[in-house]
Design an enzyme around this catalytic site. Sequence first.
Site, mmCIF file in Angstrom:
data_model
loop_
_atom_site.group_PDB
_atom_site.id
_atom_site.type_symbol
_atom_site.label_atom_id
_atom_site.label_comp_id
_atom_site.label_asym_id
_atom_site.label_seq_id
_atom_site.Cartn_x
_atom_site.Cartn_y
_atom_site.Cartn_z
ATOM 1 C CD GLU A 45 -2.261 1.369 2.878
ATOM 2 O OE1 GLU A 45 -2.578 2.494 3.258
ATOM 3 O OE2 GLU A 45 -2.264 0.225 3.487
ATOM 4 C CG ASP A 49 0.078 7.004 -1.344
ATOM 5 O OD1 ASP A 49 -0.895 7.524 -1.593
ATOM 6 O OD2 ASP A 49 0.930 7.835 -0.929
ATOM 7 C CG ASP A 118 -5.641 1.594 3.044
ATOM 8 O OD1 ASP A 118 -5.587 2.749 2.506
ATOM 9 O OD2 ASP A 118 -5.948 1.339 4.309
ATOM 10 C CD GLU A 121 -3.067 4.358 -1.728
ATOM 11 O OE1 GLU A 121 -3.435 5.483 -1.697
ATOM 12 O OE2 GLU A 121 -2.627 3.703 -0.596
#
Length: 229
Positions: A45, A49, A118, A121
């Site tokens: 995650e 991102d 989450d 990502e």
Amino acid sequence: MKLSGPLRDFQARLGHTFKAPALLIRAVTHSSMSSPHRDDNQRLEFLGDRVLGLVISEALLNADPNAAEGLLAPRFNALVRKEACADVARQIDLGAVLKLGRSEMLTGGRRKEALLADAMEAIIAAVYLDAGFDAARDRVLALWGDRITNVKDDARDPKTALQEFAQGNGHPPPKYTEVARSGPDHAPVFTIEVTIETGDSDRAEATSKRAAEQAAARALLARLQGETS
């Protein structure tokens, strides 16, 4: 390592076939299912991102070569925030293949906005590690699609916009209060009230506190701006 039928189907919806299936399994494994022999998706995650941010930044620059930073920043924030990532996750039914612990299963984890965002990502990071940046960029651009070209200039997060409105009028930040919760434990509905120093307030309901806060802020801001126009 072989993937289960649902994960193979998910690859088709995602548009990427993994050379290293373990990356996909890790990306869909929530921390509630982690163990000494099973990694969760939190580190993916973190990476995803950053990959998403770079792809969206590049895409926005290419979409509007003359846009100033003051326009690009809110567009960027609108496209990478949790709500946008969760929306894309729902588009490819990511929730259906998440590996969740019993507590998350019982509280409707497959529909939770933050959890879906989450995991989305983490999926981006898994594609990046499996096939490189170009593959990850292709998947992001395909999945985000028209969101990139259609993003509105007034695309600020409603809570941020309301806070800026309040502070611009000499007031402290708004306060958010959970005033009610209904529904079963696996599918709760939250009622949130937002109030500013003047006493003005509004309420909204949603299946997550964050979404309810956003909706309440949006409603109050619309009313306040209507009164001052």
